[in-house]
Design a protein around this motif. Structure first.
Motif, PDB file in Angstrom:
ATOM      1  N   GLY A 187      -3.386   5.150  -6.281  1.00 32.36           N
ATOM      2  CA  GLY A 187      -3.185   6.342  -5.830  1.00 32.36           C
ATOM      3  C   GLY A 187      -2.685   6.044  -4.215  1.00 32.36           C
ATOM      4  N   LEU A 188      -3.134   4.916  -3.836  1.00 31.36           N
ATOM      5  CA  LEU A 188      -2.550   4.670  -2.393  1.00 31.36           C
ATOM      6  C   LEU A 188      -1.133   4.229  -2.161  1.00 31.36           C
ATOM      7  CD1 LEU A 188      -5.488   2.303  -1.293  1.00 31.36           C
ATOM      8  CD2 LEU A 188      -4.859   4.619  -0.258  1.00 31.36           C
ATOM      9  N   LYS A 189      -0.541   3.532  -3.616  1.00 30.19           N
ATOM     10  CA  LYS A 189       0.583   3.304  -3.597  1.00 30.19           C
ATOM     11  C   LYS A 189       1.566   4.305  -3.982  1.00 30.19           C
ATOM     12  CE  LYS A 189      -0.343  -1.350  -5.651  1.00 30.19           C
ATOM     13  NZ  LYS A 189      -0.449  -1.699  -7.013  1.00 30.19           N
ATOM     14  N   ALA A 190       0.786   5.550  -4.488  1.00 34.40           N
ATOM     15  CA  ALA A 190       1.596   6.710  -4.448  1.00 34.40           C
ATOM     16  C   ALA A 190       1.973   7.372  -3.273  1.00 34.40           C
ATOM     17  CB  ALA A 190       0.960   7.678  -5.537  1.00 34.40           C
ATOM     18  N   VAL A 191       0.837   7.346  -2.415  1.00 34.76           N
ATOM     19  CA  VAL A 191       1.098   7.910  -1.021  1.00 34.76           C
ATOM     20  C   VAL A 191       2.168   7.094  -0.492  1.00 34.76           C
ATOM     21  CG1 VAL A 191      -0.005   8.007   1.409  1.00 34.76           C
ATOM     22  CG2 VAL A 191      -1.431   8.639  -0.816  1.00 34.76           C
ATOM     23  N   ARG A 192       2.360   5.686  -0.699  1.00 31.72           N
ATOM     24  CA  ARG A 192       3.297   5.026   0.033  1.00 31.72           C
ATOM     25  C   ARG A 192       4.600   5.655  -0.569  1.00 31.72           C
ATOM     26  NH1 ARG A 192       3.059  -0.895  -1.343  1.00 31.72           N
ATOM     27  NH2 ARG A 192       4.119   0.019  -3.630  1.00 31.72           N
ATOM     28  N   GLU A 193       4.965   5.804  -1.743  1.00 34.57           N
ATOM     29  CA  GLU A 193       5.920   6.192  -2.167  1.00 34.57           C
ATOM     30  C   GLU A 193       6.575   7.415  -1.956  1.00 34.57           C
ATOM     31  OE1 GLU A 193       7.903   3.796  -3.189  1.00 34.57           O
ATOM     32  OE2 GLU A 193       6.333   2.185  -3.238  1.00 34.57           O
ATOM     33  N   ASP A 194       5.506   8.348  -2.150  1.00 35.40           N
ATOM     34  CA  ASP A 194       6.012   9.934  -2.057  1.00 35.40           C
ATOM     35  C   ASP A 194       4.661  10.717  -2.016  1.00 35.40           C
ATOM     36  OD1 ASP A 194       6.785  12.597  -1.970  1.00 35.40           O
ATOM     37  OD2 ASP A 194       8.517  12.109  -3.219  1.00 35.40           O
ATOM     38  N   GLU A 195       4.158  10.846  -0.581  1.00 37.66           N
ATOM     39  CA  GLU A 195       2.944  11.450  -0.300  1.00 37.66           C
ATOM     40  C   GLU A 195       2.722  12.888  -0.852  1.00 37.66           C
ATOM     41  OE1 GLU A 195       1.575  10.687   3.569  1.00 37.66           O
ATOM     42  OE2 GLU A 195      -0.492  11.597   3.137  1.00 37.66           O
ATOM     43  N   ASP A 196       4.026  13.538  -0.840  1.00 35.52           N
ATOM     44  CA  ASP A 196       3.843  14.957  -1.309  1.00 35.52           C
ATOM     45  C   ASP A 196       3.658  14.967  -2.785  1.00 35.52           C
ATOM     46  OD1 ASP A 196       4.278  16.665   1.129  1.00 35.52           O
ATOM     47  OD2 ASP A 196       6.573  15.739   1.200  1.00 35.52           O
ATOM     48  N   LYS A 197       4.542  14.087  -3.193  1.00 31.93           N
ATOM     49  CA  LYS A 197       4.359  14.313  -5.004  1.00 31.93           C
ATOM     50  C   LYS A 197       2.845  13.675  -5.322  1.00 31.93           C
ATOM     51  CE  LYS A 197       8.996  13.768  -6.433  1.00 31.93           C
ATOM     52  NZ  LYS A 197       9.877  12.984  -5.537  1.00 31.93           N
ATOM     53  N   ALA A 207      -8.452  11.402   1.514  1.00 31.62           N
ATOM     54  CA  ALA A 207      -9.839  10.626   1.153  1.00 31.62           C
ATOM     55  C   ALA A 207      -9.629   9.256   0.890  1.00 31.62           C
ATOM     56  CB  ALA A 207     -10.469  11.263   0.115  1.00 31.62           C
ATOM     57  N   TYR A 208      -8.336   9.039   0.206  1.00 31.49           N
ATOM     58  CA  TYR A 208      -7.957   7.660  -0.182  1.00 31.49           C
ATOM     59  C   TYR A 208      -7.413   6.973   1.103  1.00 31.49           C
ATOM     60  CZ  TYR A 208      -8.194   7.853  -5.339  1.00 31.49           C
ATOM     61  OH  TYR A 208      -8.550   7.855  -6.604  1.00 31.49           O
ATOM     62  N   LYS A 209      -6.743   7.489   1.952  1.00 33.43           N
ATOM     63  CA  LYS A 209      -6.110   7.003   3.189  1.00 33.43           C
ATOM     64  C   LYS A 209      -7.304   6.583   3.969  1.00 33.43           C
ATOM     65  CE  LYS A 209      -3.341  10.123   4.139  1.00 33.43           C
ATOM     66  NZ  LYS A 209      -2.192  11.093   5.141  1.00 33.43           N
TER      67      LYS A 209
END
Lengths: 345, 294
Positions: A187-197, A207-209
């Motif tokens: 989930g955190l890496k997803a935030v890194r790659e594209d937070e909107d998606k 919450a994850y951040k």
């Protein structure tokens, strides 16, 4: 490729454990050992920074100050509250973790730019408070922290702290490795790659951040607190400096933020370079220039770090086992999909 | 509290706020153009102040004249910085990496200033440095008024440039929507470079104004970057009028709070405002469209 990276991780772990166990007996004199502890301190802090920087891509310039806060909290708990050294260390880390909650609330609600601004503001606020509130913190005169092992000689003291730091580094690396493999890490890496998606796909990004920021602050504070117990003398100018925070970023970035051992490698390279600079050039302003130029070069030319650069080199030198570089046409793709669909049926 | 003292600090606060507004306008320009948080802005400010000081002590002429050189020089440096460095970063990680890059530039400037001029504190001694005049019981130093005048003229010029000229329209179009601007034939890459030059030119004016009545030293820029960052967040990232309003209000608050709290603790007003803004209204209090996402 997956296999290769797994081998690299285990190989790195074996190498690191061997280095951590052997260094105190190889080190020719206590000075080298103490310089080693400084590098190890950087490795712990940089790895802790990498919880936020590596997984989410949010760059914090304020982790130096979080470490300083951990150090001061440990020292003040020992001096003013009379706690035993290691209980104080743990309590201080929990305290800094709690402080990180409101900071994270302000910093993480919006995207990157505000986070960086808050992380810089934290350093400036803490410096202001700890310098000006002299009656409590000792102000610019500094704070003397009593040693946890008063009856050890200086070299023995260094040796004890070397192993303490080694344990902490192992703990931080283990935690990072576990997060890296988990759903949470994904989930955190997803935030890194594209937070909107990521958000649209149902990842609880805020919450994850928040969780990872608090974990990062906790480990950073442990590193800073251990430094306070080892070094025994805290000065707000050095504890709350943007420069020390930027060293951590430089180390992680140089080593490679997506790599478990990236920050450790970076800490060794940059830490040794800093120590060398201090010895050969003294306290001139040139170390600022060197830090600035090095950071600029890394950002411009090696934003993924040396470890990935090396991995790419290895990959290029290895016999090519990937299929083909020819692109598939839409027609071929359709044929293949039809064939696959036929297999399934 | 004594009325004259209060009036005095209100006037001084507004004068200081004018300088903050000019500098924050530069930062806002960078953010609007490229979503870049330019940490090195205040380092260039101090660099300009040092050049003004050097002009005065070495050449013996009025420090204001140094702007003849520094303003075009900084404009060029801004264009080069954007074209040569920032625009070459990967778009995906631009916001974060540009912070590090501009941080690296700030540290390099600080180090070079320390190396060239040593860490000694410097101050310009001007013939009219101690001149002041009374206004309803408040004493106002002439140099502070000159500094404010410089900031006001530069800010007014920037406003006219943005609103009345073809270049200003192109720059605003680039800020509003880069792709659409390109579609109507604006060379956005070139305009973005000039926009950065303009931003850095405000630092040249601001630094000269600052040097008139402030003691300068190489690490002074850290004292400026915090308040400036707070101002652009409170004003709403990317909004020039918002930044100007926030600058005046916070400058005023700092100056008035100095009476009961002292100079050191009065600085905390910036950080309190920063945290309050992010916690309760992350898009800023005068925020434009841009602020929502960042």
């Amino acid at each position: 490729m997956r296999n290769v990276s797994r081998w690299a991780t285990s190989g790195g772990a074996v190498l690191l454990v061997a280095a951590l166990l052997l260094f105190p007996s190889v080190a020719p004199n206590p000075y080298v050992l103490s310089a080693g502890i400084v590098v190890l301190n950087y490795a712990v802090l940089s790895t802790s920074w990498n919880f936020v920087g590596g997984f989410t891509g949010y760059i914090s310039l304020g982790h130096g100050a979080l470490a300083g806060l951990g150090g001061y909290a440990t020292g003040l708990l020992v001096v003013k509250a009379g706690l035993s050294s290691f209980l104080a260390l743990f309590a201080a880390a929990v305290l800094v973790g709690l402080v990180a909650v409101p900071v994270g609330f302000a910093a993480l609600r919006v995207r990157g730019a505000s986070f960086v601004i808050v992380s810089i503001a934290i350093v400036l606020i803490l410096l202001l408070v700890f310098q000006s509130w002299a009656s409590f913190t000792g102000g610019s005169r500094g704070l003397v922290v009593p040693r946890p092992f008063p009856d050890l000689s200086r070299p023995e003291h260094h040796r004890a702290f070397w192993y303490l730091y080694s344990g902490l580094l192992a703990l931080a690396l283990l935690a990072w490795w576990l997060v890296d493999r988990s759903r949470f890490g994904l989930g955190l890496k997803a935030v890194r790659e594209d937070e909107d998606k990521a958000e649209a796909l149902g990842t609880p990004t805020f919450a994850y951040k928040m969780i990872v920021f608090v974990v990062s602050a906790f480990f950073t504070a442990l590193g800073g607190g251990l430094y306070a117990l080892w070094f025994g003398d805290l000065d707000p100018v050095f504890q709350f400096s943007i420069l020390s925070g930027s060293y951590l970023v430089l180390m992680a970035l140089l080593g490679g933020v997506r790599n478990l051992f990236g920050p450790v490698v970076g800490a060794v390279v940059v830490g040794v370079a800093l120590e060398y600079f201090k010895v050969s050039f003294g306290d001139t302003q040139l170390h600022l220039v060197a830090t600035g130029v090095l950071l600029g070069l890394v950002v411009m030319f090696m934003p993924d770090g040396v470890l990935p650069a090396l991995a790419a080199l290895v990959k290029r030198l290895r016999p090519d086992d990937s299929a083909t570089i020819r692109e598939e046409t839409a027609e071929e793709l359709r044929d293949r999909r039809l064939a696959n669909a036929g297999d399934k049926r | 509290m004594d009325g004259a003292l209060l009036f005095q600090s209100v006037v001084l606060g507004l004068l200081l706020g004018g300088l903050y507004a000019l500098l924050a306008a530069g930062l806002t320009l960078y953010f609007g153009i490229m979503r870049v948080v330019m940490i090195a802005h205040s380092a260039f400010l101090i660099l300009a102040a040092y050049l003004a000081w050097w002009t005065h002590t070495e050449l013996g002429i009025d420090p204001l004249l140094s702007m003849i050189v520094t303003v075009p020089l900084f404009f060029g440096a801004g264009v080069l910085l954007q074209r040569g460095l920032l625009s070459r970063l990967r778009p995906m990680t631009l916001t974060m990496m540009s912070v590090l890059l501009t941080f690296a530039i700030a540290v390099t400037i600080e180090g070079l200033l320390g190396y060239a001029f040593t860490g000694t504190q410097r101050r310009i001694q001007l013939g009219y440095g101690s001149a002041s005049f009374g206004l309803f019981g408040a004493r106002i130093a002439v140099v502070k008024l000159i500094a404010f005048g410089l900031a006001a003229v530069a800010l007014g010029g920037l406003y006219l440039l943005m609103k009345r000229t073809r270049f200003g329209w192109a720059l605003r179009a680039t800020i509003q929507h880069q792709d659409a601007a390109r579609l109507v034939g604006i060379d956005t890459a070139r305009i973005a470079g000039y926009g950065f030059g303009l931003g850095l030119a405000t630092a040249a004016v601001g630094g000269t104004a600052l040097s008139l009545d402030t003691t300068i030293y190489p690490s002074l820029h850290w004292h400026w970057i915090g308040p400036l960052m707070a101002i652009i967040v409170v004003g709403g990232l990317g909004s020039v009028p918002g930044a100007a309003a926030a600058a005046l209000i916070l400058g005023l608050a700092q100056s008035v709070l100095q009476i009961p709290m002292g100079t050191t603790w009065a600085q905390t007003v910036f950080y309190l405002a920063l945290f309050a803004t992010l916690a309760f209204r992350p898009q800023g209090f005068f925020g434009g469209r841009l602020a929502q996402r960042f």
